[in-house]
Design a protein around this motif. Structure first.
Motif, PDB file in Angstrom:
ATOM      1  N   GLY A   1      38.909   9.016 -49.706  1.00 45.21           N
ATOM      2  CA  GLY A   1      40.258   8.268 -49.691  1.00 45.21           C
ATOM      3  C   GLY A   1      40.718   8.399 -48.268  1.00 45.21           C
ATOM      4  N   LEU A   2      39.995   8.934 -47.227  1.00 47.32           N
ATOM      5  CA  LEU A   2      40.549   9.056 -45.791  1.00 47.32           C
ATOM      6  C   LEU A   2      40.678   7.487 -45.330  1.00 47.32           C
ATOM      7  N   VAL A   3      41.921   7.267 -44.687  1.00 48.38           N
ATOM      8  CA  VAL A   3      42.342   6.159 -43.934  1.00 48.38           C
ATOM      9  C   VAL A   3      42.480   6.359 -42.451  1.00 48.38           C
ATOM     10  N   LEU A   4      41.797   5.416 -41.537  1.00 44.83           N
ATOM     11  CA  LEU A   4      42.061   5.687 -40.201  1.00 44.83           C
ATOM     12  C   LEU A   4      43.492   4.738 -39.899  1.00 44.83           C
ATOM     13  N   LYS A   5      44.235   5.548 -38.645  1.00 43.99           N
ATOM     14  CA  LYS A   5      45.279   4.788 -38.228  1.00 43.99           C
ATOM     15  C   LYS A   5      45.199   4.239 -36.741  1.00 43.99           C
ATOM     16  N   ASP A   6      45.356   3.060 -36.387  1.00 48.18           N
ATOM     17  CA  ASP A   6      45.310   2.512 -35.237  1.00 48.18           C
ATOM     18  C   ASP A   6      44.075   3.225 -34.373  1.00 48.18           C
ATOM     19  N   THR A   7      43.110   3.323 -35.132  1.00 44.70           N
ATOM     20  CA  THR A   7      41.651   3.890 -34.611  1.00 44.70           C
ATOM     21  C   THR A   7      40.562   3.277 -35.454  1.00 44.70           C
ATOM     22  N   ARG A   8      39.537   2.772 -34.749  1.00 53.49           N
ATOM     23  CA  ARG A   8      38.424   2.467 -35.294  1.00 53.49           C
ATOM     24  C   ARG A   8      37.125   3.310 -34.856  1.00 53.49           C
ATOM     25  N   ILE A   9      36.204   3.307 -35.599  1.00 57.61           N
ATOM     26  CA  ILE A   9      34.702   4.115 -35.235  1.00 57.61           C
ATOM     27  C   ILE A   9      33.549   3.155 -35.405  1.00 57.61           C
ATOM     28  N   VAL A  10      32.694   3.355 -34.581  1.00 55.64           N
ATOM     29  CA  VAL A  10      31.470   2.732 -34.687  1.00 55.64           C
ATOM     30  C   VAL A  10      30.403   3.551 -33.603  1.00 55.64           C
ATOM     31  N   ASN A  11      29.182   3.209 -33.898  1.00 53.07           N
ATOM     32  CA  ASN A  11      28.125   3.850 -33.184  1.00 53.07           C
ATOM     33  C   ASN A  11      27.650   2.833 -32.345  1.00 53.07           C
ATOM     34  N   ALA A  12      26.780   2.916 -31.200  1.00 54.20           N
ATOM     35  CA  ALA A  12      26.195   2.303 -30.347  1.00 54.20           C
ATOM     36  C   ALA A  12      25.051   1.710 -30.924  1.00 54.20           C
ATOM     37  N   VAL A  13      24.321   2.548 -31.623  1.00 54.50           N
ATOM     38  CA  VAL A  13      23.013   1.977 -32.490  1.00 54.50           C
ATOM     39  C   VAL A  13      23.491   2.362 -33.827  1.00 54.50           C
ATOM     40  N   ARG A  14      23.198   1.254 -34.924  1.00 53.48           N
ATOM     41  CA  ARG A  14      23.972   1.165 -36.057  1.00 53.48           C
ATOM     42  C   ARG A  14      22.814   1.828 -37.150  1.00 53.48           C
ATOM     43  N   CYS A  15      21.523   1.898 -36.752  1.00 57.05           N
ATOM     44  CA  CYS A  15      20.552   2.447 -37.641  1.00 57.05           C
ATOM     45  C   CYS A  15      20.131   3.881 -37.325  1.00 57.05           C
ATOM     46  N   VAL A  16      19.720   4.745 -38.060  1.00 55.07           N
ATOM     47  CA  VAL A  16      19.568   6.152 -37.923  1.00 55.07           C
ATOM     48  C   VAL A  16      18.137   6.069 -37.084  1.00 55.07           C
TER      49      VAL A  16
END
Length: 220
Positions: A100-115
């Motif tokens: 249920g965690l919700v981010l506010k005014d922040t977004r998260i991404v990885n430079a490489v999407r696959c492990v």
């Protein structure tokens, strides 16, 4: 960097074929753990956010398992606790995508999407995934600052902005001015190794976050 509408953001398909080594590793994980996410991990957080946090790549038992960046392994603990402390998230981080965690005014991404095997992407894999990061940056109309966690993320952000990585060196705690008023902040990665060896402490990471948020507020 010219920013467009949120709909312009591109993301890899769940069966993205761009990186043969990562495809093979993904298939091996899928065979061993069919109930895991086992695919390119999507971004997490609102497109209208002013802050984008960029990591390196999913962890095999973390985001590759759960399907949410920095969720399910040690790296997420410091990151999400800090976001919660500074009002950039609401709820409780339980290391699960359904917490249920919700981010506010922040977004998260990885430079490489696959492990990647051994948690280390190869340069060709970083390059193959970079257009998705570029699309992410262009598609966030309110973006003011990017927090790069580690050298690889720092270089990937610069490449996505059309800046040679050799032009701006990574330095923990530094905040670099990029074209179009975008800020690039540097922090050591929130990995287990860095936090357990003291290379990155809670106080150090919070200081970076405070500096970034102060700069965003000042630019408002």
């Amino acid at each position: 960097m010219l920013r467009t509408e949120p709909a312009a953001i591109a993301a890899p398909s769940h069966d993205c074929p761009l990186c043969p080594r990562l495809v093979a590793y993904r298939a091996a994980n899928q065979a061993a753990n069919p109930d895991w996410f086992n695919g390119p991990v999507p971004s997490f957080g609102p497109v209208q956010a002013r802050l984008l946090v960029v990591g390196m790549a999913p962890g095999v038992r973390g985001a590759n398992r759960t399907g949410r960046p920095f969720t399910g392994d040690h790296a997420g603990v410091l990151l999400y606790q800090t976001l919660l402390r500074f009002g950039l998230a609401e709820g409780t981080y339980l290391a699960s995508p359904d917490d249920g965690l919700v981010l506010k005014d922040t977004r998260i991404v990885n430079a490489v999407r696959c492990v990647p095997p051994a948690n280390l992407p190869e340069p060709a894999e970083v390059a193959a995934c970079n257009p998705f990061l570029e699309s992410e940056l262009r598609g966030m109309p309110q973006l003011r600052a990017v927090l790069a966690l580690g050298v690889l993320a720092h270089a990937a952000v610069l490449k996505a902005c059309g800046i040679p990585p050799s032009r701006i060196r990574f330095r923990h705690g530094a905040i670099h001015d990029l074209p179009d008023g975008l800020l690039l902040a540097n922090s050591y990665h929130v990995s287990r190794y860095n936090t357990q060896t003291g290379r990155l402490t809670t106080e150090m990471f919070e200081a970076v976050m405070l500096d970034v948020l102060g700069r965003i507020k000042a630019a408002a």
